[in-house]
Design an enzyme around this catalytic site. Structure first.
Site, short mmCIF file in Angstrom:
data_model
loop_
_atom_site.label_atom_id
_atom_site.label_comp_id
_atom_site.label_asym_id
_atom_site.label_seq_id
_atom_site.Cartn_x
_atom_site.Cartn_y
_atom_site.Cartn_z
N CYS A 62 -51.85 -1.48 10.56
CA CYS A 62 -50.56 -2.03 10.16
C CYS A 62 -50.48 -3.53 10.41
O CYS A 62 -51.05 -4.04 11.38
CB CYS A 62 -49.45 -1.36 10.95
SG CYS A 62 -49.45 0.42 10.81
N ASN A 79 -45.32 -1.85 14.07
CA ASN A 79 -46.73 -1.45 14.26
C ASN A 79 -46.80 -0.72 15.59
O ASN A 79 -46.15 -1.14 16.55
CB ASN A 79 -47.64 -2.67 14.40
CG ASN A 79 -47.80 -3.42 13.09
OD1 ASN A 79 -47.35 -2.96 12.06
ND2 ASN A 79 -48.45 -4.57 13.16
N HIS A 88 -85.07 18.94 16.71
CA HIS A 88 -84.39 19.88 17.61
C HIS A 88 -83.12 20.43 16.97
O HIS A 88 -82.13 20.67 17.66
CB HIS A 88 -84.07 19.19 18.94
CG HIS A 88 -85.30 18.81 19.69
ND1 HIS A 88 -86.12 19.73 20.30
CD2 HIS A 88 -85.90 17.60 19.88
CE1 HIS A 88 -87.15 19.11 20.85
NE2 HIS A 88 -87.05 17.80 20.60
N TRP A 137 -50.59 1.62 7.84
CA TRP A 137 -51.75 2.52 7.89
C TRP A 137 -51.22 3.78 8.56
O TRP A 137 -50.86 3.76 9.73
CB TRP A 137 -52.86 1.87 8.72
CG TRP A 137 -54.16 2.60 8.71
CD1 TRP A 137 -55.12 2.57 7.74
CD2 TRP A 137 -54.67 3.45 9.74
NE1 TRP A 137 -56.17 3.34 8.10
CE2 TRP A 137 -55.93 3.91 9.32
CE3 TRP A 137 -54.19 3.89 10.97
CZ2 TRP A 137 -56.71 4.76 10.08
CZ3 TRP A 137 -54.96 4.75 11.73
CH2 TRP A 137 -56.21 5.17 11.28
N LYS A 139 -59.30 -2.51 9.79
CA LYS A 139 -60.16 -3.50 10.42
C LYS A 139 -59.91 -3.57 11.91
O LYS A 139 -60.83 -3.66 12.71
CB LYS A 139 -59.91 -4.88 9.79
CG LYS A 139 -60.78 -5.99 10.33
CD LYS A 139 -62.22 -5.76 9.97
CE LYS A 139 -63.18 -6.75 10.58
NZ LYS A 139 -64.57 -6.27 10.52
N LYS A 145 -72.74 2.13 8.77
CA LYS A 145 -72.46 1.24 7.63
C LYS A 145 -72.44 2.04 6.34
O LYS A 145 -71.54 1.89 5.53
CB LYS A 145 -73.53 0.14 7.50
CG LYS A 145 -73.45 -1.03 8.45
CD LYS A 145 -72.27 -1.94 8.29
CE LYS A 145 -71.10 -1.46 9.07
NZ LYS A 145 -70.93 -1.70 10.45
N GLU A 185 -76.19 2.35 13.79
CA GLU A 185 -75.38 1.35 13.11
C GLU A 185 -75.61 1.42 11.59
O GLU A 185 -74.67 1.31 10.79
CB GLU A 185 -75.68 -0.05 13.66
CG GLU A 185 -74.97 -1.20 12.99
CD GLU A 185 -73.45 -1.09 12.98
OE1 GLU A 185 -72.89 -0.22 13.67
OE2 GLU A 185 -72.82 -1.85 12.24
C1 F6R Z 1 -67.39 -0.53 11.69
C2 F6R Z 1 -66.38 -1.19 12.47
C3 F6R Z 1 -65.72 -0.41 13.56
C4 F6R Z 1 -65.37 -1.33 14.73
C5 F6R Z 1 -64.53 -0.57 15.76
C6 F6R Z 1 -64.23 -1.41 16.99
O1 F6R Z 1 -67.93 -1.37 10.72
O2 F6R Z 1 -66.05 -2.33 12.24
O3 F6R Z 1 -66.50 0.65 13.97
O4 F6R Z 1 -66.55 -1.80 15.31
O5 F6R Z 1 -63.33 -0.17 15.17
O6 F6R Z 1 -63.57 -2.58 16.64
P1 F6R Z 1 -63.58 -3.85 17.57
O7 F6R Z 1 -64.96 -4.35 17.67
O8 F6R Z 1 -62.64 -4.81 16.90
O9 F6R Z 1 -63.05 -3.38 18.91
#
Ligand code: F6R
Length: 600
Positions: free
Chosen positions: A2, A99, A500, A73, A595, A481, A477
């Site tokens: 949000c 928020n 396993h 959100w 994000k 992605k 990772e």
């Molecule tokens: C994946 C991604 C998330 C963040 C996670 C933690 O691409 O960006 O997995 O890494 O939400 O976010 P931060 O690093 O901002 O605490």
């Protein structure tokens, strides 16, 4: 997640709010709305979907100089027009954006609002209805707000309009980020400075349990008890060009391309006048006095933390535990006698990590935040900060921040080791420079990455990523992605672990991405690849120069083994990007994701 914007001044508020919301789009949302207030009253526009959809329903004719806006959100109630913010009280006197999460909203509803018919399924509506109830009981707006804030439990950043008072935005904050921006003849409210950078660079940060009364030419911060707080403004050090896409089709592509420059920037930022890498003496001291480092993080940052454990243990000789933040706070392990906590968070706002920080601070343990956002909540609240210097990361999928996290972890571990008098068998600056060049070579090989994405991922339902040692962590990772932006089910595994159980999922043609960058386990990982190939898997081996074999799909330029995570992740990011593009996914704003995850 949000986002909030607000403006009070002389300009047409609709456009300022809509532009502000567009700047917050990158955070992920599923509906949006604005409310504007003029002498005739409040007008609310809201819509499910993108800001572009909201623009379509905003009436150009409405003229107002004061308003609030929101990107939602969904947490309580499905994403639809009804649940979108702003929310209004029954008489429509009060209008609110929020928020965060109100944990006791059911209780509040039962205790105070049993005869109120709710228009939405949200916890937010409870706040605005409580304010109206207390105002009808005879309280002034500020007192009704204050009483409401005393009663509700949870996280909130909120902005409130009162139809009877067309000169004020009321603002309050607890746990969720919120700033007030200052201008000449106007003031603004924003959950992220980026939203309002279009009109001002001057911001005042708000602390938890503060209320702000925002007029067009004054801002008054109060504590919940009504006492006044004086706090100077700061300049948001953000360059508009950093947050524009330029000629790139997607932020993610731009940010992957920036990775070599980010590594070089980190070298500069942490180099002293003698060209040695150093970190804040207080952090060195904290490391020196700790008997164990606890790394706390989520998602991609957690994956960087796993690499950090290798660095701190192998280079600096400090034992490390790495924990997922959403688990740690509610299932704390037995701590060592002198723990030191390192929070890794790109945004510095992740609620799961912050709840651990709050608990750890209550217990009096020392804390460091490694973040990309100076002035973010976790940075302000920890004892020390290590900055990532990656520049704003807008794409939801983290790429350059991950590389920056790994690089700063390397810098920190080796600076500490050297400060302890240890001689390293590698030159950190030189090896980081080599890694930056290697990353450049890979981002210049986009066509090849696109071919790999087409060859391995065009039609598949799932994919596996394997590696051993640090390659295992990079595999985690890589899988994250791929799944987050292409929606292909992808899992990362330790090479030896697949057999396993998970090997049961291997079918004819199942793509397996295998990393081979570590000499000591090079033969082992190749053995693991053979096991899955024997069951029909389609292997894409990415090997470090010097360890490559015939048939490998991509050879990474040679870097020191400890620095390979900086490099090996890059083809996986690019392959994911192209796989998502081919599937016509919204690369920068993948579905269901945010994000900056500011709710637990
Ligand atoms: C994946 C991604 C998330 C963040 C996670 C933690 O691409 O960006 O997995 O890494 O939400 O976010 P931060 O690093 O901002 O605490």
């Amino acid at each position: 997640m949000c986002g909030i914007v607000g403006y009070i001044g002389e300009a047409d508020v609709k456009e300022i709010l809509l532009k502000g919301l567009e700047k917050l789009e990158y955070r992920g949302y599923d509906s949006a709305g604005i409310a504007v207030l003029n002498d005739e009253g409040v007008v609310v526009f809201k819509e499910k979907g993108r800001i572009a959809d909201l623009r379509d329903v905003v009436d150009e004719e409405v003229d107002a100089k004061l308003g609030i806006g929101h990107t939602r959100w969904a947490t309580h109630g499905v994403p639809n027009q009804l649940n979108a913010h702003p929310h209004q009280s029954t008489t429509q006197r009060f209008t609110l954006v929020h928020n965060g999460v109100i944990e006791n909203y059911h209780l509040m509803k039962k205790a105070y609002l049993s005869n109120v018919e709710m228009a939405s399924d949200t916890d937010t509506e409870v706040i605005v209805q409580l304010i109206e109830k207390f105002s009808q009981d005879g309280l002034s707006t500020i007192d009704a707000l204050r009483k409401t804030l005393h009663l509700i439990h949870g996280s909130y950043a909120l902005a409130l309009l009162d139809k009877e008072d067309p000169n004020t935005i009321y603002v309050a904050k607890n746990k969720s980020p919120l700033l007030v921006g200052l201008g000449e003849g106007f003031n603004v409210v924003a959950s992220d400075a980026m939203a309002m950078l279009q009109v001002t660079e001057q911001y005042v940060e708000l602390h938890d349990q503060e209320i702000v009364i925002v007029h067009k030419d004054s801002v008054e911060i109060q504590k919940l008890d009504g006492s006044i707080v004086e706090r100077p403004a700061y300049k948001a050090e953000l360059d508009m060009s950093d947050i524009e896409k330029g000629t790139y089709p997607h932020y993610m592509l731009k940010e992957m391309d920036e990775q070599p420059a980010v590594i070089r920037k980190i070298i500069q930022a942490y180099q002293n006048e003698q060209d040695e890498l150093t970190i804040d003496a207080n952090i060195l001291d904290a490391l020196h006095h700790a008997d164990r480092l606890y790394i706390i993080a989520a998602g991609t940052s957690y994956h960087a933390g796993l690499i950090g454990k290798q660095y701190f243990e192998k280079i600096a000789g400090i034992p490390v535990e790495v924990h997922i933040s959403s688990e740690f706070g509610y299932n704390m392990p037995l701590l060592s006698a002198k723990p030191l906590f390192l929070f890794i968070t790109q945004s510095g706002e992740t609620a799961d990590s912050r709840q651990v920080l709050v608990k750890i601070k209550e217990q009096g343990y020392p804390t460091i935040t490694m973040t990309n956002v100076p002035g973010s909540t976790l940075s302000r609240e920890a004892d020390h900060t290590l900055l990532l210097h990656a520049g704003p990361e807008i794409a939801v999928a983290s790429t350059k921040a991950y590389v920056a996290q790994v690089a700063v972890l390397m810098v920190t571990a080796s600076a500490y080791a050297q400060a302890q008098g240890k001689t390293l068998d590698f030159d950190v600056v030189k090896e980081l420079g080599i890694a930056a060049n290697a990353v450049q070579t890979i981002v210049d090989s986009k066509e090849e990455m696109e071919e790999i994405a087409t060859e391995f991922l065009a039609t598949t339902r799932n994919a596996f990523f394997i590696g051993r040692n640090v390659d295992f962590y990079v595999s985690l990772e890589g899988a994250l992605k791929l799944k987050e932006i292409s929606y292909i089910q992808a899992e990362g595994f330790a090479g030896g672990e697949l057999k396993h159980g998970t090997i049961a999922l291997i079918e004819d043609g199942t793509p397996i991405f295998a990393l081979a960058t570590q000499q000591a386990v090079s033969l082992n990982i190749r053995g693991n690849v053979k096991e899955v190939v024997a069951r029909g898997a389609n292997p894409c081996i990415i090997a470090m120069e010097g360890l490559e074999e015939e048939g490998d799909r991509f050879v990474l330029p040679k870097v020191h083994e400890l620095f390979s995570p900086l490099v090996a992740v890059v083809p996986l990011q690019l392959i994911s990007y192209y796989a998502a593009l081919h599937r016509e996914c919204d690369v920068d704003k993948p579905r269901n994701l945010a994000k900056s995850v500011t709710v637990e």
